[in-house]
Structure formats: structure tokens, C-alpha cells
Design an enzyme around this catalytic site. Structure first.
Site, PDB file in Angstrom:
ATOM      1  N   LYS A 173       8.750  -2.880  -6.374  1.00 58.28           N
ATOM      2  CA  LYS A 173       9.644  -2.266  -5.390  1.00 58.28           C
ATOM      3  C   LYS A 173       9.990  -3.381  -4.407  1.00 58.28           C
ATOM      4  O   LYS A 173       9.167  -3.785  -3.596  1.00 58.28           O
ATOM      5  CB  LYS A 173       8.999  -1.099  -4.642  1.00 58.28           C
ATOM      6  CG  LYS A 173      10.035  -0.355  -3.799  1.00 58.28           C
ATOM      7  CD  LYS A 173       9.458   0.364  -2.604  1.00 58.28           C
ATOM      8  CE  LYS A 173       9.130  -0.521  -1.461  1.00 58.28           C
ATOM      9  NZ  LYS A 173      10.266  -1.267  -0.849  1.00 58.28           N
ATOM     10  N   GLU A 248      -0.994  -9.875   1.076  1.00 57.39           N
ATOM     11  CA  GLU A 248      -0.531 -11.042   1.831  1.00 57.39           C
ATOM     12  C   GLU A 248       0.157 -10.484   3.071  1.00 57.39           C
ATOM     13  O   GLU A 248       1.270  -9.972   3.001  1.00 57.39           O
ATOM     14  CB  GLU A 248       0.420 -11.849   0.938  1.00 57.39           C
ATOM     15  CG  GLU A 248       0.510 -13.295   1.324  1.00 57.39           C
ATOM     16  CD  GLU A 248       1.607 -13.526   2.322  1.00 57.39           C
ATOM     17  OE1 GLU A 248       1.325 -13.360   3.537  1.00 57.39           O
ATOM     18  OE2 GLU A 248       2.719 -13.854   1.916  1.00 57.39           O
ATOM     19  N   CYS A 282       5.792 -15.495   7.630  1.00 59.35           N
ATOM     20  CA  CYS A 282       4.418 -15.131   8.024  1.00 59.35           C
ATOM     21  C   CYS A 282       3.609 -16.348   8.451  1.00 59.35           C
ATOM     22  O   CYS A 282       2.578 -16.208   9.107  1.00 59.35           O
ATOM     23  CB  CYS A 282       3.725 -14.363   6.908  1.00 59.35           C
ATOM     24  SG  CYS A 282       3.883 -15.156   5.314  1.00 59.35           S
TER      25      CYS A 282
HETATM   26  P1  NAD Z   1       7.286  -2.989   7.632  1.00 59.30           P
HETATM   27  O1  NAD Z   1       5.843  -3.268   7.592  1.00 59.30           O
HETATM   28  O2  NAD Z   1       7.708  -1.571   7.834  1.00 59.30           O
HETATM   29  O3  NAD Z   1       7.965  -3.457   6.260  1.00 59.30           O
HETATM   30  C1  NAD Z   1       7.637  -4.669   5.604  1.00 59.30           C
HETATM   31  C2  NAD Z   1       7.897  -4.455   4.117  1.00 59.30           C
HETATM   32  O4  NAD Z   1       6.988  -3.481   3.628  1.00 59.30           O
HETATM   33  C3  NAD Z   1       9.292  -3.894   3.834  1.00 59.30           C
HETATM   34  O5  NAD Z   1       9.841  -4.554   2.731  1.00 59.30           O
HETATM   35  C4  NAD Z   1       9.066  -2.421   3.533  1.00 59.30           C
HETATM   36  O6  NAD Z   1       9.991  -1.919   2.579  1.00 59.30           O
HETATM   37  C5  NAD Z   1       7.676  -2.414   2.972  1.00 59.30           C
HETATM   38  N1  NAD Z   1       6.976  -1.160   3.258  1.00 59.30           N
HETATM   39  C6  NAD Z   1       6.898  -0.512   4.446  1.00 59.30           C
HETATM   40  N2  NAD Z   1       6.166   0.617   4.323  1.00 59.30           N
HETATM   41  C7  NAD Z   1       5.767   0.677   3.024  1.00 59.30           C
HETATM   42  C8  NAD Z   1       4.980   1.597   2.279  1.00 59.30           C
HETATM   43  N3  NAD Z   1       4.418   2.694   2.823  1.00 59.30           N
HETATM   44  N4  NAD Z   1       4.798   1.346   0.960  1.00 59.30           N
HETATM   45  C9  NAD Z   1       5.325   0.247   0.374  1.00 59.30           C
HETATM   46  N5  NAD Z   1       6.064  -0.665   1.033  1.00 59.30           N
HETATM   47  C10 NAD Z   1       6.282  -0.450   2.344  1.00 59.30           C
HETATM   48  O7  NAD Z   1       7.921  -3.840   8.749  1.00 59.30           O
HETATM   49  P2  NAD Z   1       9.355  -4.421   9.047  1.00 59.30           P
HETATM   50  O8  NAD Z   1       9.911  -3.815  10.296  1.00 59.30           O
HETATM   51  O9  NAD Z   1      10.244  -4.413   7.856  1.00 59.30           O
HETATM   52  O10 NAD Z   1       8.895  -5.894   9.338  1.00 59.30           O
HETATM   53  C11 NAD Z   1       8.189  -6.116  10.533  1.00 59.30           C
HETATM   54  C12 NAD Z   1       6.849  -6.717  10.347  1.00 59.30           C
HETATM   55  O11 NAD Z   1       6.446  -6.860   9.000  1.00 59.30           O
HETATM   56  C13 NAD Z   1       6.859  -8.104  10.899  1.00 59.30           C
HETATM   57  O12 NAD Z   1       6.551  -8.065  12.247  1.00 59.30           O
HETATM   58  C14 NAD Z   1       5.853  -8.841  10.082  1.00 59.30           C
HETATM   59  O13 NAD Z   1       4.600  -8.793  10.725  1.00 59.30           O
HETATM   60  C15 NAD Z   1       5.737  -8.067   8.820  1.00 59.30           C
HETATM   61  N6  NAD Z   1       6.275  -8.787   7.662  1.00 59.30           N
HETATM   62  C16 NAD Z   1       5.473  -9.686   7.075  1.00 59.30           C
HETATM   63  C17 NAD Z   1       5.937 -10.388   5.993  1.00 59.30           C
HETATM   64  C18 NAD Z   1       5.068 -11.409   5.325  1.00 59.30           C
HETATM   65  O14 NAD Z   1       5.590 -12.265   4.638  1.00 59.30           O
HETATM   66  N7  NAD Z   1       3.753 -11.319   5.456  1.00 59.30           N
HETATM   67  C19 NAD Z   1       7.218 -10.179   5.520  1.00 59.30           C
HETATM   68  C20 NAD Z   1       8.020  -9.215   6.148  1.00 59.30           C
HETATM   69  C21 NAD Z   1       7.522  -8.514   7.222  1.00 59.30           C
END
Ligand code: NAD
Length: 477
Positions: A173, A248, A282
Site C-alpha cells: 500500500k 522504519e 527521516c
Molecule cells: P502519517 O503517520 O499519518 O502517515 C505517514 C504514512 O503512513 C502515510 O503514507 C500514510 O498513508 C501511512 N499511514 C497512516 N496511517 C496508517 C495506517 N493506519 N495503516 C497504514 N498506513 C498508514 O503522517 P503524515 O502526516 O503523512 O506525515 C507526518 C509524519 O510522518 C512526519 O512528521 C514524520 O514523522 C512521519 N513520516 C516519516 C517518514 C519516514 O521516512 N520515516 C516518512 C513520512 C512521514
């Protein structure tokens, strides 16, 4: 001229339209560029059946034959670099050159893992005569993978590469906000002749998809990249079904600048790195702990470089930094800057949204930020840097380790002794000294503490996708 692709699901080797979902937005002008297709329950069920069936066959292919298909797909991605990079810049906003680098990086992940797949050695354990103990590494089974929006191609590439090279199938996904990167990769695998069912690509309401896939008996591993809070939820769900996870998660990378480092070079390098991917990485350097003797020179060099960064539409020539990827990041930057200012921090550069439409926000420098400011605890995931003075290396290491995160940490020093103390003392999965690069295909990457567990890349990268089987064989009954 390249066009944004027709957005579809890829299930059991076929393209499907799905249900029309939310618009995909170009963050440079806030205009719609497509609609993400959402998977129905039937699409998920088909993906699960196909992944299970395909895995039973793929696991018995020789690692070399699996590697050949992966390498062919990676070669197609390299051939299509401009088309893929065009889609990434449109949906994510990053400068076209950075999008091209992302495609190369994604291809490197495949190439590395394809080769590592041929080196998943077991061992024979010396034993008493008449019995032989051997250890075998075997693919774990179908993987449910979830990738975020900050690197639309290279983030999902990490997971697809590990799974396929280890002999697993995968249901990915990918991020709904940046779907095209993963779609281009599925196309490359389709064209490279990957048997149907080994790679399935779906989109949907994230919690609904993970809530359905993770408990399903066919799924044997959960691989997620994203925030710590979502990572904890998914780990909890996986634990209820006793499924292993590869997590991660977020970071909040400290950078320790020792008194012997060159402040001008370190400052300029740091500001340029902060601008990479608009800080939405990240491993992005965020908390700078600079020795008080060079604090002023470092800060000046950082601000000078930050103010020289050209911001604009990623397709324009000479652009260093594009817009933030979505409106949530603008809101987060504004909130973090206001909170820090209210608690006594000094704003030396940036701090305000640049123009609208478009989610443009400059590299922002805050100094003398108190520890209770939100930005000192919460990953900004945007172009925001905090620079604070410290009196000693011990103080810097203690402050660096204070947060519950431990993904990347950095140091600048020309002293072998200081470098050794940084490498030994920093609580992080990845420590980089005199470079702000933390993750390449050939080295293991991952976190400690709340930044997750398991490693991607390097010699360790296939381990999460494999089980260890011990065979005890008595030579006569
Ligand atoms: P988020 O945590 O809601 O989403 C991050 C990703 O996780 C998105 O692609 C989303 O589709 C997926 N996701 C969210 N809820 C999910 C669930 N229940 N099941 C499966 N997938 C799910 O946050 P956001 O607003 O999109 O991003 C903000 C924060 O996310 C950032 O502040 C950062 O800390 C973190 N982030 C980290 C990375 C990384 O590379 N570690 C990448 C993107 C975002």
C-alpha cells in the site's frame, strides 16, 4: 514531454481501476493532477490469494533467476528515469534533479538486494558423528508493506526489493498522496516479466487496508515506513496476530559540531542538507549542538547558505528546493515556529510561508531554543533547523540522546578521539561523521528506541524477509 500516468491498482498481474478516490495535488500550485484509485475488499482478497499462490512458486526459483528479473526491472527504471522523475516532481514537488537522483537511488536498492539474494548463506554446525545440524534461511512468505509520501519511488523500492530478492511476494500500500512512483515501478516489473501476484499495489483508506491485511493469515511480515505513532499502532496489531514487523519510523537527528571542526564548511553543508527534499526526510539534520567557541561562525555560515537557497517549482531551472509535499507540513512548520518563538527562541531566518498557491516554506533557522519547545521533541519533517550552543562534547552527546528517537545522528570533527566518542556514545542506528549522508544501498539502515527496528539495505537487509530454520539430521535411524 511526459504526462502524469493513469493511476490504477496492480493486482495479480493486472491493472485495475478501483474506486475513484481523493484528488492527487501538485503541491507547487495546489491543482489536481489525478485521482487515486481505492481498492475494494475484493481487490484486497484477490491480491492476498495471488500473493500466496505466487509465493509458493517464487520461493523455489533460484536466487539468481529471481535476481535477473529484479535487475531487468531496475534497468527499465533507469531507462525511464525522466518519465518517472517527472511524475515525482509533479506529485511531490521536489526539484526535477532530486527526483532523478531518487530514481537512481531506488534502482540501486533493487540492484543491491538482487545481488544479496544470492548470498543468504546458511551454515553447518560441527556436531558429534552421526548427526548433522544445519541452518537455512528461507523466505518468510507474503509481506504487507506500507510506504510514505516523502520518497514516492525509493521508499517503496526498499520494501519491494527486500521482499522479492528474499523470495517473498508483497502487497504494497503506497502513499495515496504520491501514488505514481510506485505505479511506475509496478509497470517496470510487469514489463520485466515478473510472474503475476508477486507484486501487488493497492491504495485506500490507510487504516482500513492495514486493518484488513495485517491480521490475514496469508500475511507473514508487516513492513512499514512512516511516523512512530502509526508504527506503534501497526506493531500492536501485528503483535495480536504474532506477526513480525520491520519498522522504519521517525527521527529527530542531532548534529554535534565539535570545537575543532571548520564552522564555515560545516554550517554551509548543514543548511544545504536541511533543504534536501524540503527537510521531509527521516534522517534530516535538525538539532544542531555547536561548541560555544565556534557557535557564532557556524550559525552565520548556516544562515548565509539557507538564505541563498532558491525555492520554486521543481521544474524551473536552478531550483534548490521545491514546496512542502502537503498542507499538513505548512501547518506544522507554522505551529512549531510560533511555539518556539513564544518560549523565547530567536528566529534568524525564514519562519513564514512564502506564497500561495503552493506549499512553499523557506529554510528556517531558530537559535537558543529551550528544551521545552515542541520543535525540540517533535520531528519537524520540514525545512526547520534548531541551533543551540554547548560547552562540551559530553553535554552535546547527553542532549542528543535525550529524545526517545534514534535513527540518524551526525558529528563534525577532525579529532579521531572525538569521532570515536561520537560513534560510541550516540544512541542511533546510523552515525555519520563529517558527512550528512546516513543511508545508502550497501549499508544497513534503521533505528533504535522509538525509531523502529529491523534494517533495510546492506548485508542485513534481507534478514527481516527470511526465517531461520534449523535442520537436525541424524544420518541413520
Ligand atoms: P502519517 O503517520 O499519518 O502517515 C505517514 C504514512 O503512513 C502515510 O503514507 C500514510 O498513508 C501511512 N499511514 C497512516 N496511517 C496508517 C495506517 N493506519 N495503516 C497504514 N498506513 C498508514 O503522517 P503524515 O502526516 O503523512 O506525515 C507526518 C509524519 O510522518 C512526519 O512528521 C514524520 O514523522 C512521519 N513520516 C516519516 C517518514 C519516514 O521516512 N520515516 C516518512 C513520512 C512521514
Amino acid at each position: 514531454m511526459h504526462t502524469y500516468p493513469d493511476l490504477q491498482l496492480y493486482v495479480a498481474g493486472e491493472w485495475r481501476r478501483g474506486v475513484e478516490g481523493p484528488v492527487v495535488i501538485n503541491p507547487a500550485d495546489e491543482k489536481a493532477i489525478g485521482h487515486v484509485p481505492l481498492a475494494r475488499r475484493a481487490d484486497l482478497d484477490d491480491a492476498l490469494t495471488a500473493a500466496e499462490d505466487a509465493y509458493r512458486v517464487w520461493r523455489n526459483w533460484s536466487p539468481r533467476a529471481r535476481g535477473e528479473i529484479i535487475l531487468k526491472a531496475a534497468a527499465l527504471m533507469r531507462e525511464r528515469i525522466d518519465e518517472i522523475a517527472h511524475s515525482i516532481t509533479l506529485e511531490h514537488g521536489k526539484p526535477f534533479k532530486q527526483a532523478q537522483l531518487e530514481v537512481i537511488r531506488g534502482a540501486e536498492f533493487y540492484e543491491w538486494d538482487a545481488a544479496e539474494g544470492q548470498r543468504t548463506y546458511g551454515r553447518v554446525i560441527p556436531s558429534e558423528p552421526g548427526i548433522r545440524y544445519s541452518v537455512h534461511h528461507q523466505p518468510i512468505g507474503p509481506v504487507a508493506a506500507f510506504s510514505p509520501w516523502n520518497f514516492p519511488m525509493s521508499q517503496p523500492a526498499r520494501k519491494i526489493a527486500g521482499a522479492l530478492a528474499a523470495g517473498c511476494s508483497v502487497i504494497l500500500k503506497a502513499a495515496e498522496e504520491t501514488p505514481a512512483g510506485a505505479i511506475h515501478m509496478a509497470r517496470a516489473f510487469h514489463d520485466a516479466g515478473l510472474p503475476p501476484g508477486l507484486l501487488n499495489l493497492v491504495f485506500g483508506v490507510p487504516a482500513e487496508i492495514s486493518g484488513y491485511l495485517i491480521p490475514h493469515p496469508s500475511i507473514r511480515l508487516v513492513a512499514f515506513t512512516g511516523s512512530t505513532s502509526v508504527g506503534k499502532q501497526l506493531t500492536g496489531l501485528a503483535a495480536q496476530h504474532m506477526k513480525p514487523v520491520l519498522m522504519e519510523l521517525g527521527g529527530h537527528a542531532p548534529v554535534i559540531v565539535c570545537s575543532d571542526a571548520d564552522p564555515a564548511t560545516a554550517g554551509a553543508l548543514s543548511a544545504a542538507r536541511k533543504a534536501r527534499n524540503c527537510g521531509q526526510v527521516c534522517t534530516s539534520p535538525t538539532r544542531f549542538y555547536v561548541h560555544k567557541d565556534i557557535y557564532s561562525a557556524f550559525t552565520q555560515a548556516f544562515v548565509r547558505k539557507a538564505q541563498s537557497i532558491t525555492i520554486g517549482n521543481g521544474f524551473d531551472a536552478g531550483i534548490d528546493m521545491g514546496p512542502l509535499a502537503n498542507h499538513r507540513r505548512i501547518a506544522a512548520m507554522e505551529r512549531l515556529v510560533a511555539d518556539a518563538g513564544g518560549k523565547g527562541a530567536r528566529l534568524l531566518s525564514g519562519g513564514e510561508r512564502l506564497r500561495s498557491p503552493g506549499y512553499f516554506f523557506p529554510v528556517t533557522v531558530l537559535t537558543e531554543v529551550p528544551d521545552d519547545a515542541s520543535v525540540m521533541q517533535e520531528e519537524p519533517f520540514g525545512p526547520l533547523a534548531v541551533i543551540n550552543p554547548v560547552g562540551s562534547l559530553d553535554e552535546a552527546i547527553e542532549k542528543a540522546n535525550k529524545l526517545p528517537f534514534g535513527l540518524a545522528a551526525y558529528g563534525f570533527t577532525n579529532s579521531a578521539q572525538n569521532a570515536d566518542r561520537l560513534a560510541g556514545g550516540l544512541e542511533a542506528g546510523n552515525v555519520s561523521i563529517n558527512t550528512l549522508e546516513a543511508s545508502v544501498a550497501e549499508t544497513p539502515f534503521g533505528g533504535v528506541k522509538e525509531s523502529g527496528y529491523g534494517r533495510e539495505g546492506g548485508q542485513e537487509g534481507l534478514a527481516p524477509y527470511m526465517i531461520v530454520k534449523t535442520v537436525s539430521h541424524k544420518l541413520t535411524v
